[in-house]
Design a protein around this motif. Structure first.
Motif, PDB file in Angstrom:
ATOM      1  N   ILE A  14      32.674  64.544  29.178  1.00 37.06           N
ATOM      2  CA  ILE A  14      32.784  63.351  28.313  1.00 37.06           C
ATOM      3  C   ILE A  14      34.246  62.928  28.255  1.00 37.06           C
ATOM      4  O   ILE A  14      35.089  63.655  27.720  1.00 37.06           O
ATOM      5  CB  ILE A  14      32.275  63.655  26.883  1.00 37.06           C
ATOM      6  N   GLY A  15      34.549  61.735  28.771  1.00 37.53           N
ATOM      7  CA  GLY A  15      35.915  61.218  28.731  1.00 37.53           C
ATOM      8  C   GLY A  15      36.576  61.279  30.091  1.00 37.53           C
ATOM      9  O   GLY A  15      36.717  62.360  30.673  1.00 37.53           O
ATOM     10  N   GLY A  17      39.751  60.443  30.895  1.00 35.92           N
ATOM     11  CA  GLY A  17      41.212  60.457  30.887  1.00 35.92           C
ATOM     12  C   GLY A  17      41.657  61.429  31.972  1.00 35.92           C
ATOM     13  O   GLY A  17      40.864  61.873  32.810  1.00 35.92           O
ATOM     14  N   ALA A  40      35.105  53.696  27.651  1.00 40.23           N
ATOM     15  CA  ALA A  40      35.772  52.422  27.976  1.00 40.23           C
ATOM     16  C   ALA A  40      35.261  51.875  29.314  1.00 40.23           C
ATOM     17  O   ALA A  40      34.530  52.548  30.029  1.00 40.23           O
ATOM     18  CB  ALA A  40      37.283  52.639  28.038  1.00 40.23           C
ATOM     19  N   GLY A  44      41.107  56.531  32.630  1.00 41.27           N
ATOM     20  CA  GLY A  44      42.534  56.748  32.371  1.00 41.27           C
ATOM     21  C   GLY A  44      42.877  57.068  30.939  1.00 41.27           C
ATOM     22  O   GLY A  44      43.911  57.660  30.672  1.00 41.27           O
ATOM     23  N   ARG A  59      50.349  50.831  28.868  1.00 39.14           N
ATOM     24  CA  ARG A  59      49.965  50.923  27.460  1.00 39.14           C
ATOM     25  C   ARG A  59      50.863  51.938  26.759  1.00 39.14           C
ATOM     26  O   ARG A  59      50.489  53.080  26.524  1.00 39.14           O
ATOM     27  CB  ARG A  59      48.484  51.266  27.340  1.00 39.14           C
ATOM     28  N   GLN A  62      55.705  55.024  29.553  1.00 37.14           N
ATOM     29  CA  GLN A  62      55.447  56.368  30.053  1.00 37.14           C
ATOM     30  C   GLN A  62      55.909  56.464  31.492  1.00 37.14           C
ATOM     31  O   GLN A  62      55.970  55.449  32.191  1.00 37.14           O
ATOM     32  CB  GLN A  62      53.972  56.738  29.919  1.00 37.14           C
ATOM     33  N   THR A 254      37.840  64.209  25.433  1.00 31.91           N
ATOM     34  CA  THR A 254      37.934  62.879  24.818  1.00 31.91           C
ATOM     35  C   THR A 254      39.243  62.551  24.118  1.00 31.91           C
ATOM     36  O   THR A 254      39.406  61.454  23.613  1.00 31.91           O
ATOM     37  CB  THR A 254      36.850  62.744  23.740  1.00 31.91           C
ATOM     38  N   VAL A 274      53.144  55.679  18.438  1.00 28.74           N
ATOM     39  CA  VAL A 274      54.316  54.997  19.003  1.00 28.74           C
ATOM     40  C   VAL A 274      53.955  53.543  19.298  1.00 28.74           C
ATOM     41  O   VAL A 274      52.797  53.235  19.588  1.00 28.74           O
ATOM     42  CB  VAL A 274      54.793  55.726  20.285  1.00 28.74           C
ATOM     43  N   VAL A 359      50.033  52.788  20.052  1.00 32.34           N
ATOM     44  CA  VAL A 359      49.080  53.842  20.447  1.00 32.34           C
ATOM     45  C   VAL A 359      49.040  54.900  19.342  1.00 32.34           C
ATOM     46  O   VAL A 359      50.036  55.594  19.098  1.00 32.34           O
ATOM     47  CB  VAL A 359      49.478  54.514  21.785  1.00 32.34           C
ATOM     48  N   SER A 393      51.218  65.818  27.619  1.00 35.76           N
ATOM     49  CA  SER A 393      51.836  65.310  28.844  1.00 35.76           C
ATOM     50  C   SER A 393      50.758  65.174  29.910  1.00 35.76           C
ATOM     51  O   SER A 393      49.654  65.716  29.773  1.00 35.76           O
ATOM     52  CB  SER A 393      52.898  66.293  29.356  1.00 35.76           C
ATOM     53  N   LEU A 394      51.087  64.472  30.966  1.00 32.38           N
ATOM     54  CA  LEU A 394      50.167  64.370  32.100  1.00 32.38           C
ATOM     55  C   LEU A 394      49.862  65.774  32.626  1.00 32.38           C
ATOM     56  O   LEU A 394      48.713  66.119  32.899  1.00 32.38           O
ATOM     57  CB  LEU A 394      50.797  63.537  33.219  1.00 32.38           C
TER      58      LEU A 394
END
Ligand SMILES: Cc1cc2nc3c(=O)[nH]c(=O)nc-3n(C[C@H](O)[C@H](O)[C@H](O)COP(=O)(O)OP(=O)(O)OC[C@H]3O[C@@H](n4cnc5c(N)ncnc54)[C@H](O)[C@@H]3O)c2cc1C
Length: 424
Positions: A14-15, A17, A40, A44, A59, A62, A254, A274, A359, A393-394
């Motif tokens: 689920i999600g 990202g 969405a 991402g 967005r 970053q 999520t 932020v 965000v 972080s990524l």
């Protein structure tokens, strides 16, 4: 929908990202039938890019650091057409810009690191020791260190309060999205190591190109966007339209707020907020791709994005990105605009605000002691991953998704239900 063993999929993630995409990719590579459900319309999550009035605006500000192990492993960096920021930052202090840079990379630009300019001799020695240790020590040793706040760690490392105030606090506020420096020192040391070893870059098409590349590597049947999950059932999930999907395992990827709604009882950290303002300017106010931080902390950081990638503007105007903590009101925005005038040494009265994005939960708070990586096992057949289970972080999100896939695979293959490890 095709069913095997009476189930819609072996694993539902689920999600979509960075964590969910990494998890799904590893499960697919291991031959598992996966469904990746994203609420969405695009993948991402927090890594997204908007096209606004001909400008490319992520967005929130970053960057991609090339030293992240997960970045090296998962992305075709050439295809992203990355362009770098200048190593180091410019610090606006005492009415002028001073350059803080890594002398091993840009010796000719290092004069502001001469004693008495940005830092005194004691701070420079402490900086050399800190940098050598963080750069050379194995990551495992950094992870195993006892943890405290970053503020305490900086004092223990011998930095003067004056240098912490003039450099570390303004700079790190933009990394942690908090200005008390209460974030885990373990995370700080990993960040410092990454900065020293890698290069901050932007893809030509914006940061949204990263998840797009990961999604493009998945078989078409795996990803379903526009598909919010309402709740979990003992053997799968309920979608917003009321239909149910069954799976042997469910991975919640999520983000922290939605995760705790789907998995009541899950302990999650609070989030940092932020806001990034995007200004269009006739002529670039700084002729280099360099991040500026404000010693007076009226904003977190600012840069001219079009100095990194001219293509971020379609009409030749420069695009300036400026981030501030929280959600600024009109008076705060006026303060920021005045501060930008001072920092760039120009009249910002004519700058056009072309975009503004806030965000919530941009990063998880990471108070000490922060483990840097947690098991994703929540209950038998239920897993949870994302940056809040690792680091904000990524790298943290991708590593947590990787770990979820590994733990799911182990449990599916042994067919012994995993005991709950971290339900609270
Ligand atoms: C402004 C900003 C700046 C940043 N700067 C940097 C940086 O410079 N360098 C860096 O390394 N990191 C940076 N980060 C952090 C990094 O982007 C995040 O840590 C990472 O992207 C988090 O990924 P995630 O997969 O854990 O969560 P998310 O990106 O939040 O993904 C969760 C996904 O789940 C979906 N979802 C939620 N609920 C449901 C549901 N019920 N059903 C289906 N889908 C659902 C969401 O729509 C979303 O797509 C920044 C983050 C922000 C916001």
């Amino acid at each position: 929908m095709r069913k095997t063993d009476g189930r819609d999929a072996e694993v539902v993630v689920i999600g979509a990202g960075m964590a969910g995409l990494a998890c799904a990719a590893d499960l697919v590579a291991a031959g598992v039938r996966v469904m990746l459900l994203e609420a969405a319309d695009t993948v991402g999550g927090r890594v997204a890019t908007d096209r606004v009035h001909g400008f490319t605006a992520d967005r929130g500000f970053q960057v991609l650091n090339t030293a992240y192990p997960q970045v090296k492993r998962r992305f075709d960096l050439r295809a992203l057409r990355l362009r770098p920021f200048t190593p180091g930052v410019l610090v606006h202090t005492g009415g002028e810009l001073r350059r803080f840079t890594d002398p091993t990379r840009r010796l000719r630009d290092s004069r502001d690191l001469l004693p008495g300019r940005l830092a005194g001799p004691r701070d420079l020695v402490a900086l050399g020791v800190l940098s050598a240790r963080d750069m050379l020590a194995p990551a495992a040793r950094l992870r195993a260190r006892p943890d405290g706040t970053t503020l305490t760690a900086l004092a223990d490392a011998g930095f003067s309060p004056a240098f912490v105030e003039s450099f570390f606090r303004p700079f790190l506020s933009g990394v942690f999205l908090e200005d008390e420096l209460e974030t885990s020192a373990r995370f700080f040391h990993l960040v410092w190591r990454t900065l020293l070893r890698g290069t901050a870059c932007l893809p030509a098409d914006g940061m949204g190109a990263l998840p797009a590349q990961l999604a493009a590597g998945l078989p078409r049947s795996v990803l379903r966007t526009g598909t919010p999950v309402l709740s979990l059932t003992p053997d799968g999930v309920v979608l917003a339209d009321g239909s149910e999907l069954t799976a042997a395992a469910t991975v919640v990827a999520t983000g922290q707020s939605a995760a705790v709604r789907l998995l009541p009882g899950l302990a999650v950290p609070s989030g940092r907020t932020v806001t990034t303002l995007y200004h269009a300017v006739g002529r670039s106010p700084l002729a280099e791709p360099t991040l500026i931080v404000d010693g007076r902390r009226r904003f977190l950081n600012t840069c001219v994005l079009t100095e990194v990638h001219p293509g971020y503007s379609s009409d030749g105007r420069a695009l300036v990105s400026t981030s501030v903590l929280g959600t600024p009101g009109p008076a705060d925005e006026a303060t920021v605009r005045a501060a930008l005038g001072e920092v760039y040494g120009t009249d910002t009265g004519t700058w056009e605000t072309v975009h503004r994005v806030t965000v919530q939960d941009a990063l998880p708070a990471m108070p000490p002691p922060w483990p840097l990586s947690r098991s994703t096992r929540f209950a038998p057949g239920r897993y949870v991953c994302g940056d809040h289970r690792a680091t904000g972080s990524l790298q943290g999100a991708l590593a947590s998704g990787t770990r979820a896939a590994r733990e799911v695979l182990t449990d599916l293959r042994t067919s012994v239900p995993a005991p709950p490890r971290d339900g609270g």
